[in-house]
Design a protein around this motif. Sequence first.
Motif, PDB file in Angstrom:
ATOM      1  N   LEU A 115      12.351  12.616   0.049  1.00 10.53           N
ATOM      2  CA  LEU A 115      12.267  12.217   1.431  1.00 10.53           C
ATOM      3  C   LEU A 115      13.613  11.712   2.071  1.00 10.53           C
ATOM      4  N   ILE A 116      14.331  11.216   1.193  1.00 12.72           N
ATOM      5  CA  ILE A 116      15.636  10.585   1.446  1.00 12.72           C
ATOM      6  C   ILE A 116      16.659  11.930   1.607  1.00 12.72           C
ATOM      7  N   LYS A 117      16.581  12.998   1.134  1.00  7.50           N
ATOM      8  CA  LYS A 117      17.124  14.108   1.092  1.00  7.50           C
ATOM      9  C   LYS A 117      16.751  14.776   2.460  1.00  7.50           C
ATOM     10  N   ARG A 118      15.615  14.729   2.941  1.00  2.00           N
ATOM     11  CA  ARG A 118      15.183  15.296   4.243  1.00  2.00           C
ATOM     12  C   ARG A 118      15.765  14.490   5.503  1.00  2.00           C
ATOM     13  N   LEU A 119      15.659  13.148   5.325  1.00  2.00           N
ATOM     14  CA  LEU A 119      16.317  12.221   6.066  1.00  2.00           C
ATOM     15  C   LEU A 119      17.882  12.609   6.409  1.00  2.00           C
ATOM     16  N   PHE A 136      18.087   7.165  15.460  1.00  2.00           N
ATOM     17  CA  PHE A 136      16.763   6.777  14.778  1.00  2.00           C
ATOM     18  C   PHE A 136      16.678   7.304  13.114  1.00  2.00           C
ATOM     19  N   PRO A 137      16.925   8.330  13.081  1.00  2.00           N
ATOM     20  CA  PRO A 137      16.987   8.752  11.682  1.00  2.00           C
ATOM     21  C   PRO A 137      18.026   8.020  10.768  1.00  2.00           C
ATOM     22  N   GLY A 138      19.089   7.568  11.181  1.00  2.00           N
ATOM     23  CA  GLY A 138      19.967   6.688  10.287  1.00  2.00           C
ATOM     24  C   GLY A 138      19.438   5.507  10.176  1.00  2.00           C
ATOM     25  N   LEU A 139      18.905   4.709  11.244  1.00  2.47           N
ATOM     26  CA  LEU A 139      18.162   3.330  11.132  1.00  2.47           C
ATOM     27  C   LEU A 139      17.082   3.598   9.924  1.00  2.47           C
ATOM     28  N   LEU A 140      16.151   4.429  10.294  1.00  2.00           N
ATOM     29  CA  LEU A 140      15.270   4.788   9.109  1.00  2.00           C
ATOM     30  C   LEU A 140      15.638   4.786   7.653  1.00  2.00           C
ATOM     31  N   LEU A 141      16.799   5.558   7.567  1.00  3.00           N
ATOM     32  CA  LEU A 141      17.358   5.594   6.238  1.00  3.00           C
ATOM     33  C   LEU A 141      17.767   4.593   5.698  1.00  3.00           C
ATOM     34  N   GLN A 142      18.613   3.760   6.450  1.00  6.47           N
ATOM     35  CA  GLN A 142      19.061   2.184   6.030  1.00  6.47           C
ATOM     36  C   GLN A 142      18.075   1.318   5.872  1.00  6.47           C
ATOM     37  N   LEU A 143      16.887   1.560   6.530  1.00  3.98           N
ATOM     38  CA  LEU A 143      15.838   0.603   6.431  1.00  3.98           C
ATOM     39  C   LEU A 143      14.987   0.826   4.964  1.00  3.98           C
ATOM     40  N   ILE A 144      14.823   2.029   4.729  1.00  2.62           N
ATOM     41  CA  ILE A 144      13.952   2.217   3.270  1.00  2.62           C
ATOM     42  C   ILE A 144      14.883   2.334   2.222  1.00  2.62           C
ATOM     43  N   VAL A 145      16.326   2.468   2.225  1.00  2.00           N
ATOM     44  CA  VAL A 145      17.131   2.467   1.209  1.00  2.00           C
ATOM     45  C   VAL A 145      17.361   1.098   0.929  1.00  2.00           C
ATOM     46  N   THR A 146      17.609   0.178   1.852  1.00  2.00           N
ATOM     47  CA  THR A 146      18.094  -1.274   1.732  1.00  2.00           C
ATOM     48  C   THR A 146      17.202  -2.412   1.835  1.00  2.00           C
ATOM     49  N   ASP A 147      16.110  -2.372   2.643  1.00  2.00           N
ATOM     50  CA  ASP A 147      15.387  -3.386   3.016  1.00  2.00           C
ATOM     51  C   ASP A 147      14.378  -3.584   1.848  1.00  2.00           C
ATOM     52  N   PRO A 148      14.205  -4.858   1.398  1.00  2.00           N
ATOM     53  CA  PRO A 148      13.401  -5.301  -0.018  1.00  2.00           C
ATOM     54  C   PRO A 148      11.890  -4.869   0.511  1.00  2.00           C
ATOM     55  N   PHE A 187      10.696  -2.152   1.301  1.00  2.00           N
ATOM     56  CA  PHE A 187      10.387  -0.806   0.666  1.00  2.00           C
ATOM     57  C   PHE A 187      10.777  -0.703  -0.715  1.00  2.00           C
ATOM     58  N   GLU A 188      10.902  -1.775  -1.409  1.00  2.00           N
ATOM     59  CA  GLU A 188      11.136  -1.725  -3.085  1.00  2.00           C
ATOM     60  C   GLU A 188      10.264  -0.963  -3.667  1.00  2.00           C
ATOM     61  N   GLY A 189       8.901  -1.138  -3.537  1.00  2.00           N
ATOM     62  CA  GLY A 189       7.685  -0.544  -4.304  1.00  2.00           C
ATOM     63  C   GLY A 189       7.756   1.111  -4.061  1.00  2.00           C
ATOM     64  N   ILE A 190       8.301   1.670  -3.147  1.00  2.00           N
ATOM     65  CA  ILE A 190       8.295   3.327  -3.059  1.00  2.00           C
ATOM     66  C   ILE A 190       9.473   3.951  -3.880  1.00  2.00           C
ATOM     67  N   ARG A 191      10.392   3.013  -4.121  1.00  2.00           N
ATOM     68  CA  ARG A 191      11.778   3.740  -4.527  1.00  2.00           C
ATOM     69  C   ARG A 191      11.515   4.267  -5.826  1.00  2.00           C
ATOM     70  N   SER A 192      10.541   4.031  -6.793  1.00  2.00           N
ATOM     71  CA  SER A 192      10.246   4.611  -8.094  1.00  2.00           C
ATOM     72  C   SER A 192       9.583   5.792  -7.925  1.00  2.00           C
ATOM     73  N   ARG A 196       0.984  -1.166   0.054  1.00  2.00           N
ATOM     74  CA  ARG A 196       0.033   0.005  -0.085  1.00  2.00           C
ATOM     75  C   ARG A 196       0.898   1.350   0.039  1.00  2.00           C
ATOM     76  N   GLU A 197       1.631   1.513  -1.265  1.00  2.00           N
ATOM     77  CA  GLU A 197       2.744   2.539  -1.344  1.00  2.00           C
ATOM     78  C   GLU A 197       2.042   3.902  -0.870  1.00  2.00           C
ATOM     79  N   GLU A 198       0.805   4.322  -1.194  1.00  2.00           N
ATOM     80  CA  GLU A 198       0.480   5.755  -0.864  1.00  2.00           C
ATOM     81  C   GLU A 198       0.320   5.804   0.506  1.00  2.00           C
ATOM     82  N   GLU A 199       0.092   4.772   1.239  1.00  2.00           N
ATOM     83  CA  GLU A 199      -0.104   5.077   2.951  1.00  2.00           C
ATOM     84  C   GLU A 199       1.395   4.960   3.441  1.00  2.00           C
ATOM     85  N   VAL A 200       2.149   4.282   2.671  1.00  2.00           N
ATOM     86  CA  VAL A 200       3.606   4.145   3.108  1.00  2.00           C
ATOM     87  C   VAL A 200       4.092   5.495   3.005  1.00  2.00           C
ATOM     88  N   MET A 201       4.077   6.215   1.997  1.00  2.00           N
ATOM     89  CA  MET A 201       4.638   7.613   1.446  1.00  2.00           C
ATOM     90  C   MET A 201       3.983   8.529   2.632  1.00  2.00           C
TER      91      MET A 201
END
Length: 355
Positions: free
Chosen positions: A344-348, A318-330, A332-337, A277-282
């Motif tokens: 959002l990555i820039k803000r983190l 926490f911000p570092g853990l969150l950044l690592q999660l959404i960049v590397t965890d499979p 979250f693959e659906g939101i990367r496009s 549910r990418e809309e809700e994730v974002m």
Amino acid sequence: MNLKIGEVIYRLRKEHHLTQEQLAQAIGVSVPAVSKWETGTTYPDITLLPKIAQFFECSIDELMAYEQKLTPQQINQWVVECKELANKRLFGEMIEKCTGYLRQYPKSNELKLAIASFYLMEKGFAPKDILDDLSKQVISLLEEVASGTDASLMNQANYLLAGIYIQNQEDEKAEKILLQMPRLTFHPDDLLIAIYLQRKENKEVKQRIQRRLFNHLSSIRITLGHYRQFCVKQNQSLMTERLLQIEGALIELFELEALFRVSYTLEKIIFFSRQHREEEVMSQLTKIIDQLEHTTMKMPTPLFGELELNESLQSERFPGLLLQLIVTDPTFEGIRSRKEYPELIKRLEGILQAD
């Protein structure tokens, strides 16, 4: 006064795998002198104490088997100091500092439990090369506390040990501990509160009521988390979402947003990601970054004003853990496009740089 210095010297000598002759040579005394110390026939000359303590890398207090009773305030202050080192990723210095405290107060089970609990919290942030040693130290400290005589400390240590064994898939060990632990049907505070109400000791009443309420809420959150895990494994997505909504309502009702909203929002993000549910994730991801950028919620909350509560929003890592999660965890693959993703990555990254 019965000094136990001879027993301490004997123990330290055995721990260092030394003979009496080797110790005597190092200190500059005769072998019979060392023998008399260890049997308690005589004591070392006072001028030798610094030399013996330096040789064994201990304090003179430890050598004299003297240990000052630690206060909770002292222990808490030391944990805060160690946490500051961990926040700076100085894990080597953190462990060295904790080891120094344990060496100085080797009989304090309160200190052992506090440091073991602290290590458990830091394991998720520690570098991989020290994780095994850290885990072994935690288990060793908890086992020492669990074999003590203080029932309260023993129960806390056993509870933590059981959790570790479950994580390590050593279910039989965990089950054995948990089945042997006492099942309390009441808490002393329930009656103590009535006593203090009669005495009109308002501050004591307020503290105990708030602590009981907060502990109950924490227990409910843990149980809701277990229920969610069960529902996820049973593919019951509607019930999983319902349980998330209940937890959110609790957090809002009891004004605990400053403590739990970040971790709660992260749980929702992970749930929506698994549901694709990418809309809700974002939407949730934007909300959590907004919260991290504006950590202005007041602490403590009015309902728990007498308690010292740690504000999770202030976690520097926490911000570092969150950044690592959404960049590397499979997951979250659906939101990367999505077009909003780079912003959002820039803000983190900006939050990390500001820290």
